[in-house]
Design a protein around this motif. Structure first.
Motif, PDB file in Angstrom:
ATOM      1  N   PHE A 226     -21.618  70.260 -14.244  1.00 36.11           N
ATOM      2  CA  PHE A 226     -21.461  71.721 -13.981  1.00 36.11           C
ATOM      3  C   PHE A 226     -22.632  72.238 -13.114  1.00 36.11           C
ATOM      4  O   PHE A 226     -22.323  72.745 -12.092  1.00 36.11           O
ATOM      5  CB  PHE A 226     -21.238  72.563 -15.189  1.00 36.11           C
TER       6      PHE A 226
ATOM      7  N   GLY B 130     -17.451  72.223  -5.215  1.00 35.89           N
ATOM      8  CA  GLY B 130     -16.043  72.413  -5.477  1.00 35.89           C
ATOM      9  C   GLY B 130     -15.354  71.277  -6.275  1.00 35.89           C
ATOM     10  O   GLY B 130     -14.186  71.242  -6.464  1.00 35.89           O
ATOM     11  N   PHE B 131     -16.117  70.493  -7.140  1.00 33.33           N
ATOM     12  CA  PHE B 131     -15.661  69.436  -7.901  1.00 33.33           C
ATOM     13  C   PHE B 131     -14.936  70.096  -9.014  1.00 33.33           C
ATOM     14  O   PHE B 131     -13.646  69.696  -9.519  1.00 33.33           O
ATOM     15  CB  PHE B 131     -16.586  68.499  -8.385  1.00 33.33           C
ATOM     16  N   ILE B 132     -15.657  71.103  -9.904  1.00 38.84           N
ATOM     17  CA  ILE B 132     -14.880  71.915 -10.864  1.00 38.84           C
ATOM     18  C   ILE B 132     -14.984  73.388 -10.673  1.00 38.84           C
ATOM     19  O   ILE B 132     -14.193  74.124 -11.192  1.00 38.84           O
ATOM     20  CB  ILE B 132     -15.293  71.425 -12.210  1.00 38.84           C
ATOM     21  N   TYR B 133     -16.173  73.749 -10.272  1.00 37.25           N
ATOM     22  CA  TYR B 133     -16.091  75.181 -10.064  1.00 37.25           C
ATOM     23  C   TYR B 133     -15.835  75.676  -8.500  1.00 37.25           C
ATOM     24  O   TYR B 133     -16.458  74.714  -7.641  1.00 37.25           O
ATOM     25  CB  TYR B 133     -17.736  75.764 -10.343  1.00 37.25           C
ATOM     26  N   PRO B 134     -15.107  76.689  -8.257  1.00 37.49           N
ATOM     27  CA  PRO B 134     -14.482  77.035  -6.925  1.00 37.49           C
ATOM     28  C   PRO B 134     -15.838  77.078  -6.057  1.00 37.49           C
ATOM     29  O   PRO B 134     -16.702  77.950  -6.411  1.00 37.49           O
ATOM     30  CB  PRO B 134     -13.840  78.309  -7.057  1.00 37.49           C
TER      31      PRO B 134
ATOM     32  N   GLU C 270     -16.621  80.756  -4.932  1.00 39.50           N
ATOM     33  CA  GLU C 270     -16.851  82.007  -5.853  1.00 39.50           C
ATOM     34  C   GLU C 270     -18.054  82.050  -6.351  1.00 39.50           C
ATOM     35  O   GLU C 270     -18.903  81.141  -6.504  1.00 39.50           O
ATOM     36  CB  GLU C 270     -15.778  81.587  -6.825  1.00 39.50           C
TER      37      GLU C 270
ATOM     38  N   ASP D 125     -16.271  61.158  -7.662  1.00 38.64           N
ATOM     39  CA  ASP D 125     -15.723  62.246  -7.053  1.00 38.64           C
ATOM     40  C   ASP D 125     -16.628  63.448  -6.586  1.00 38.64           C
ATOM     41  O   ASP D 125     -16.643  64.416  -5.935  1.00 38.64           O
ATOM     42  CB  ASP D 125     -14.713  63.186  -7.937  1.00 38.64           C
TER      43      ASP D 125
END
Lengths: 429, 366
Positions: free
Chosen positions: A292, A301-305, A308, A334
């Motif tokens: 994270f 942008g793998f899990i958090y936009p 943003e 990824d």
């Protein structure tokens, strides 16, 4: 009091009569490597360490070029700790294992042990720890041991500068446990090119040979367990909690310690699948922190936009939930691979994986008298064949204990003695 | 006797009445039967899926590209199940069974809501998976899971969990703000003062002061042990208080622990928990720290009751109140090892929330 002096007596006799290389009385009691990894060392077998060594918690202002978003404000400065001798002494940098900080339990034990052996000790968090990723990593994507080593080296140089006038230092060494052990080897390899510290000793404790293999083993412990499916992590944690509640009720224990764990283990006899899942969850949680943080910092942008804002009141709960099902392999494929592919279009996944194994710096390690190794024959993070590879790589400079799992016996008196000996001497037969 | 008897009896009555009120609140739960609407919704889902199958067959026969994820059917069913999932926490297996009656291939999981985004992690290949993750996350962003009837349900925190470490946290934005404030307050004010306090006070004085406050706290524990009908424990606490107040020089020395009477703290939050009141929504209280509606209420009740009983006749030392509370706050902070963000984890908020809930559950069971 009588008991304490009795133990001291036994240890003094032990030190007098035990030849450094042969720990004939090594009596670590847990033969199941999974259990050893979880339970640790029962208090009666622990080495005796000084209780207060005057550890100072310190910070370095941000080293990374990118500014951390507000949601990670607490990680903007790099945290580390030093324990300084009053007199002239060599200094050892200690690097934490995967996801661990400079002040984890194992790091505190190593710090005391090295201090006791006469070293100034500087504890540094793992490059896979959130604080390091935010404050000291140039690329924010950890796991490439060569790149991590360059980040670590920069941190070490900065710390060295702050110590001028505070400590009388004659020579530098580097050590670490688990992934930190592998990092220590890479830092040494990098330093042999830039010739800054010219390390006297490099000690690897329970290192990973190949990051990808070891993480695949740990991934599998959860993914292949009954808890590997959606919702499994939550279920496992509640079951663990219930077990603790039961044991607390029955045993009249008031604190959560290794002795408690050992008794609970002896009584409950959990299955291998359960213990493996527990280790897998613990690894998954440190991986979640790492992935994270890396994702937010690198804006992958793998899990958090990626576009943003990440502020102090942004909810992270859904991401933590999703990360419960993201294994390290997914991170590699990824986030990690695309990141390095964009920097070096020629690179392949195979090359990256090879680059994060000790094979990549084999020429630097093999036959190098400054290197030594302390590990266990049953270390769970070693893939088939890797133990014998370590034996050949560190021929004559390896302390390999028969049992102890992954760092489970780290606090055992014989292991701590081996760690001190490894730094003191130039090799063993 | 330090405790005024008629006051205590009065207080007892009031507390039992309020405890009963809480219990009554709980029994007000949804009726236990599957609604007729559920079957109808499942039938509707079956129609939708059939319609889609026909469309696809048509598209295929016309050589049009067919873009349909295999997990889509599952998602349609899951969508129906999820609408009833929260309202019928005790009948989930029946919901699944009924759904399977219509769709034998339906894959149930602990949480059907997840099925809508069925496992993008199985085989990811080498492309960013964010495209799969975003839509399902968008669904939950900013959504508030408040249902006042459930606030005090014992399982309120757990039966809503959609993710590991999720808590019953309808006021999350506010709580995170306070958490941030507390972390800063700790860093720049509380901890420096605590450090100073520990530096200037000799260790035995520090322990002594801690013991004095603990000894005063026995009064609260005693009251709550009575309320929980734990008469053995109440007797032990009574003895501890008596021994430490006399032999222990007004509580300065904890003689009772040496004599084999260890401390057992009980507060009104635990009493409520003991009688089955659920923890309610998570609340981070400024300066005080993480709590929940039940324990926060308990804290207020304990404080009011203490002031009401006034065992120390603090009323006669009004001007010293603030100083005493100040030292007590510093003493409490000094006795807690936790330091904000020492873990560096971006999920510390979740982990604290989870552990506090577990710790309180453990306290209540003890």
């Amino acid at each position: 009091m009588a008991r304490i002096s009795g133990i001291t007596g036994i240890i003094i006799i032990g030190i007098l009569f035990t030849f450094r290389a042969s720990f004939a009385d090594y009596n670590y009691p847990i033969n199941n490597p999974l259990a050893a990894t979880i339970v640790g060392t029962p208090s009666t077998m622990k080495g005796i360490l000084p209780s207060d060594i005057g550890v100072q918690e310190r910070t370095l202002p941000i080293l990374a070029e990118k500014k951390a978003p507000d949601g990670l404000w607490y990680n903007r400065d790099l945290k580390y700790s030093v324990a300084l001798q009053d007199n002239k002494a060599p200094l050892v940098f200690v690097i934490a294992g995967t996801g661990a900080s400079y002040s984890s339990q194992k790091m505190k034990v190593l710090q005391k042990n090295f201090y006791k052996a006469g070293y100034h000790v500087v504890n540094i968090s793992s490059p896979s720890h959130s604080n390091f990723i935010v404050s000291a990593s140039q690329g924010s994507v950890p796991g490439n041991l060569w790149i991590d080593a360059i980040d670590l080296h920069k941190v070490m140089v900065r710390i060295q500068q702050t110590l001028i006038g505070q400590a009388d230092i004659n020579g530098y060494s580097v050590s670490g446990y688990s992934l930190g052990g592998s990092h220590a080897a890479f830092v040494s390899a990098y330093d042999s090119q830039v010739k800054h510290f010219n390390f006297q000793k490099v000690l690897l404790i329970n290192p990973a040979v190949n990051l990808y293999n070891s993480t695949a083993i740990l991934d599998g412990m959860l993914d292949n367990s009954p808890y590997g499916s959606e919702g499994g992590v939550e279920r496992l944690l509640s079951e663990v909690f219930e077990t603790i509640v039961e044991s607390f009720e029955r045993e009249d224990f008031t604190e959560f310690s290794e002795d408690f764990l050992y008794l609970a283990y002896k009584e409950k006899r959990p299955t291998n699948a359960e213990m493996a899942a527990l280790i897998g969850v613990s690894f998954r949680l440190s991986a979640s922190n790492m992935i994270f943080t890396s994702d937010v910092m690198s804006k992958s942008g793998f899990i958090y936009p990626k576009d943003e804002e990440f502020g102090v009141t942004t909810s992270t709960t859904p991401y933590l939930g999703r990360l419960a099902t993201v294994n390290f392999k997914t991170y590699i494929s990824d986030l990690f691979f695309p990141h390095f592919k964009s920097l070096y279009p020629e690179i392949t996944l195979q090359k990256l994986i090879f680059g994060s194994s000790l094979n990549a710096i084999e020429n630097h390690i093999r036959g190098n008298p400054k290197f030594s190794l302390v590990t266990n024959a049953d270390d769970i993070i070693l893939a088939p064949g890797e133990l014998s590879y370590l034996q050949s790589l560190f021929a004559g400079r390896a302390w390999i204990f028969p049992n102890g799992g992954h760092c489970g016996n780290l606090e055992h008196k014989d292991v701590l003695e081996a760690i001190s000996s490894a730094l003191r001497t130039t090799g063993k037969s | 006797m330090l405790i005024n008897r008629s006051h205590t009896a009065h207080l007892l009555k009031r507390l039992i009445v309020s405890a009963l009120l809480f219990l009554a609140l709980q029994s007000n739960l949804p009726a236990a039967s599957l609604p007729a609407g559920y079957e109808r919704s499942l039938e509707q889902a079956a129609k939708t899926i059939n319609q889609d199958k026909q469309n696809r067959a048509l598209q295929a026969s016309l050589n049009m590209p067919v873009n349909r994820n295999f997990a889509w059917e599952n998602a349609v069913v899951a969508n129906v199940v999820s609408q009833y999932w929260e309202a019928y926490p005790d009948r989930r297996s029946e919901l699944i069974t009924a759904a399977k009656g219509h769709f034998p291939n339906f894959t149930p999981s602990q949480d059907p809501l997840f099925l809508a985004s069925a496992s993008p992690y199985q085989s990811t290949g080498l492309h960013p998976s964010s495209q799969y993750i975003q839509p399902s996350l968008q669904k939950y962003r900013g959504q508030q899971f408040v249902n006042t009837a459930d606030l005090f349900h014992p399982k309120a925190a757990t039966h809503k969990a959609k993710y590991p470490f999720e808590g019953n946290d309808p006021f999350e934005g506010f709580n995170r703000g306070v958490f941030y404030f507390n972390a800063k307050f700790d860093k720049y004010f509380f901890i420096p003062i605590t450090d100073l306090y520990q530096f200037v006070t000799p260790d035995f004085v520090e322990t002594g002061i801690h013991n004095v406050f603990n000894n005063i706290g026995e009064i609260t524990s005693f009251g709550n042990e009575i309320l929980q009908l734990k008469l053995d424990d109440a007797l032990k606490t009574f003895l501890r208080f008596g021994i430490n107040t006399t032999l222990g020089l007004g509580g300065f020395v904890d003689v009772a622990t040496e004599m084999g009477l260890p401390e057992d703290k009980e507060d009104f939050g635990q009493t409520l928990g003991y009688w089955g009141v659920g923890e309610g929504p998570y609340i981070v209280i400024p300066i005080f720290g993480p709590s929940n509606l039940r324990d926060g209420t308990g804290l207020i009740v304990d404080t009011l009751a203490f002031a009401y009983v006034d065992p120390l006749t603090l009323d006669s030392y009004r001007s010293d109140h603030l100083a005493i509370y100040g030292i007590q706050a510093v003493d409490i902070r000094a006795s807690i090892d936790y330091r904000y963000h020492i873990s560096g984890s971006p999920f510390e908020y979740e982990i604290v929330r989870y552990l506090i809930s577990k710790k309180r559950t453990l306290d209540i069971l003890k």
